[in-house]
Motif scaffolding. Structure first.
Motif, mmCIF file in Angstrom:
data_model
loop_
_atom_site.group_PDB
_atom_site.id
_atom_site.type_symbol
_atom_site.label_atom_id
_atom_site.label_comp_id
_atom_site.label_asym_id
_atom_site.label_seq_id
_atom_site.Cartn_x
_atom_site.Cartn_y
_atom_site.Cartn_z
ATOM 1 N N ALA A 114 0.830 -1.209 0.000
ATOM 2 C CA ALA A 114 0.000 0.000 0.000
ATOM 3 C C ALA A 114 0.861 1.255 0.000
ATOM 4 C CB ALA A 114 -0.923 -0.011 1.216
ATOM 5 N N LEU A 115 1.955 1.241 0.755
ATOM 6 C CA LEU A 115 2.842 2.402 0.821
ATOM 7 C C LEU A 115 3.542 2.655 -0.505
ATOM 8 C CD1 LEU A 115 4.421 1.943 4.364
ATOM 9 C CD2 LEU A 115 2.719 3.637 3.664
ATOM 10 N N SER A 292 -5.121 -3.490 -0.961
ATOM 11 C CA SER A 292 -4.033 -4.467 -0.885
ATOM 12 C C SER A 292 -4.469 -5.732 -0.152
ATOM 13 C CB SER A 292 -2.813 -3.852 -0.175
ATOM 14 O OG SER A 292 -2.236 -2.837 -0.964
ATOM 15 N N ILE A 293 -5.270 -5.558 0.900
ATOM 16 C CA ILE A 293 -5.787 -6.721 1.627
ATOM 17 C C ILE A 293 -6.697 -7.538 0.717
ATOM 18 C CG2 ILE A 293 -7.281 -7.457 3.529
ATOM 19 C CD1 ILE A 293 -6.180 -5.064 5.117
ATOM 20 N N ALA A 294 -7.570 -6.846 -0.028
ATOM 21 C CA ALA A 294 -8.461 -7.552 -0.950
ATOM 22 C C ALA A 294 -7.682 -8.253 -2.051
ATOM 23 C CB ALA A 294 -9.451 -6.563 -1.560
ATOM 24 N N TYR A 296 -4.671 -9.477 -1.893
ATOM 25 C CA TYR A 296 -3.948 -10.640 -1.379
ATOM 26 C C TYR A 296 -4.860 -11.684 -0.735
ATOM 27 C CZ TYR A 296 0.646 -8.665 -2.223
ATOM 28 O OH TYR A 296 1.777 -8.175 -2.830
ATOM 29 N N ARG A 297 -6.152 -11.409 -0.706
ATOM 30 C CA ARG A 297 -7.079 -12.299 -0.004
ATOM 31 C C ARG A 297 -6.985 -13.738 -0.506
ATOM 32 N NH1 ARG A 297 -12.939 -10.060 0.186
ATOM 33 N NH2 ARG A 297 -11.858 -8.565 1.514
ATOM 34 N N GLU A 298 -6.852 -13.902 -1.799
ATOM 35 C CA GLU A 298 -6.816 -15.238 -2.376
ATOM 36 C C GLU A 298 -5.459 -15.912 -2.232
ATOM 37 O OE1 GLU A 298 -9.485 -16.743 -3.423
ATOM 38 O OE2 GLU A 298 -10.657 -14.945 -2.967
ATOM 39 N N THR A 299 -4.412 -15.113 -2.090
ATOM 40 C CA THR A 299 -3.065 -15.687 -2.046
ATOM 41 C C THR A 299 -2.544 -15.906 -0.637
ATOM 42 O OG1 THR A 299 -2.036 -13.482 -2.162
ATOM 43 C CG2 THR A 299 -2.496 -14.618 -4.237
ATOM 44 N N LEU A 300 -3.183 -15.251 0.346
ATOM 45 C CA LEU A 300 -2.709 -15.405 1.714
ATOM 46 C C LEU A 300 -3.079 -16.775 2.257
ATOM 47 C CD1 LEU A 300 -3.597 -11.903 3.132
ATOM 48 C CD2 LEU A 300 -1.323 -12.818 2.821
ATOM 49 N N PRO A 301 -2.320 -17.273 3.248
ATOM 50 C CA PRO A 301 -2.647 -18.563 3.872
ATOM 51 C C PRO A 301 -4.057 -18.539 4.476
ATOM 52 C CG PRO A 301 -0.462 -17.843 4.509
ATOM 53 C CD PRO A 301 -1.090 -16.687 3.783
ATOM 54 N N LYS A 302 -4.643 -19.703 4.602
ATOM 55 C CA LYS A 302 -6.009 -19.797 5.111
ATOM 56 C C LYS A 302 -6.135 -19.317 6.540
ATOM 57 C CE LYS A 302 -7.420 -23.600 2.102
ATOM 58 N NZ LYS A 302 -7.898 -24.985 2.049
ATOM 59 N N THR A 305 -7.919 -14.312 7.350
ATOM 60 C CA THR A 305 -9.112 -13.986 6.566
ATOM 61 C C THR A 305 -9.368 -12.504 6.653
ATOM 62 O OG1 THR A 305 -10.515 -14.468 8.495
ATOM 63 C CG2 THR A 305 -10.183 -16.233 6.895
ATOM 64 N N ALA A 306 -9.563 -11.880 5.502
ATOM 65 C CA ALA A 306 -9.814 -10.424 5.478
ATOM 66 C C ALA A 306 -11.293 -10.150 5.623
ATOM 67 C CB ALA A 306 -9.285 -9.848 4.176
#
Length: 306
Positions: A114-115, A292-294, A296-302, A305-306
């Protein structure tokens, strides 16, 4: 008597003449008359007391001294342009600096993403990041020491935007005695082993940081050093699963099986000391952070959860 100083405009004209290949071309580029360009360079040479340009046919060429001065003046012009851009940014309302309190539980790569995007829209806004833990974040918010904060605990009566849930797992290195026993662990057994803890960064340290009934404890002020102690088998810890994801996948640390539930969860929030005092850079960073959270939502470990 000292000669008058050469102006920035004269240096700009010189650079334009060389870049464009001549006085006439520079005059067109700068929307000036050719006589004005010629006068500026003649005056410049008079002020410097040396010849910096010669005319070869229709092309302007630098003398040896002129080449040296042209190289040195590039830095001068670049700094002047940065100064002018910074002044324009301030005029438009962009903050010269913003401060962020970021709970160490928050995945730092998301904040950096984001920065990085913020820097493209507000290149003259400096960013200060304070990595804080538990009540340390709350104190920064209450003291108005930061412009925005990512925190696991909101100030009394405060509100925030939920960002994500962070899950904690009881873990230890594979070599640790607790990791090698076959039967489920009971809490009385944990009390007999060393616990690795990250210290609350607040002055009053009101945060407990999870279960802390072990007779032996190693308390660190930094999550990365606490992780090193954990990896080297010096104790067990309630650790944020996502920040230990690579080590768990590699088997460098393993989850411990408690007789009862061995996972815990906390929510991270985005909040402000004074929401109505937000400037354009802070408002933009909020949008970019949520994006940025949205993203990476699909790529982050389970575990996150965002």
């Amino acid at each position: 008597m000292a000669s008058p100083k050469v102006s920035l405009e004269q240096w700009r004209i010189l650079h334009c003449i060389i870049a464009e290949g001549g006085f006439n071309q520079a005059a067109k580029k700068l929307n000036k008359s050719q006589s004005a360009i010629s006068y500026a360079i003649a005056k410049m040479q008079e002020q410097l007391g040396m010849e910096i340009l010669t005319i070869n046919g229709r092309k302007a060429e630098l003398t040896e001294a002129g080449e040296l001065l042209l190289r040195r003046s590039k830095t001068l012009l670049s700094e002047a342009e940065c100064l002018e851009a910074a002044a324009q940014a301030l005029y438009q309302g962009w903050e010269p600096v913003i401060s962020i309190a970021a709970e160490t539980l928050f995945p730092i790569h998301i904040l950096m993403q984001a920065l990085e995007k913020l820097g493209k829209s507000a290149p003259h806004t400096r960013v200060e990041i304070i990595e804080s833990v538990m009540s340390g974040t709350i104190e920064l918010i209450e003291k108005h020491a930061v412009d925005l904060a990512i925190t696991a605990n909101l100030p009394k009566g405060g509100s925030g935007i939920p960002l994500m849930d962070i899950e904690f797992t009881l873990v230890a290195a594979p070599s640790h005695p607790l990791a090698q026993q076959n039967e489920p662990i009971v809490f009385s057994q944990l009390a007999q082993h060393r616990q690795i803890i990250v210290r609350d960064s607040g002055e009053h340290r009101t945060g407990l940081g999870g279960w802390q009934k072990a007779e032996q404890r190693w308390t660190f002020s930094n999550l990365s050093t606490a992780k090193t102690a954990l990896l080297n088998g010096h104790g067990f810890s309630w650790s944020p699963t996502c920040l230990m994801h690579a080590e768990l996948e590699a088997g460098q640390i393993v989850p411990l099986q408690l007789e009862h539930k061995s996972r815990r969860k906390t929510t991270l929030y985005l909040t402000y000391p004074e929401i109505d005092a937000r400037g354009p850079a802070v408002k933009l960073l909020e949008t970019l952070l949520l994006d940025s959270i949205a993203e990476y939502r699909e790529t982050l470990p389970k575990c996150l959860t965002a």
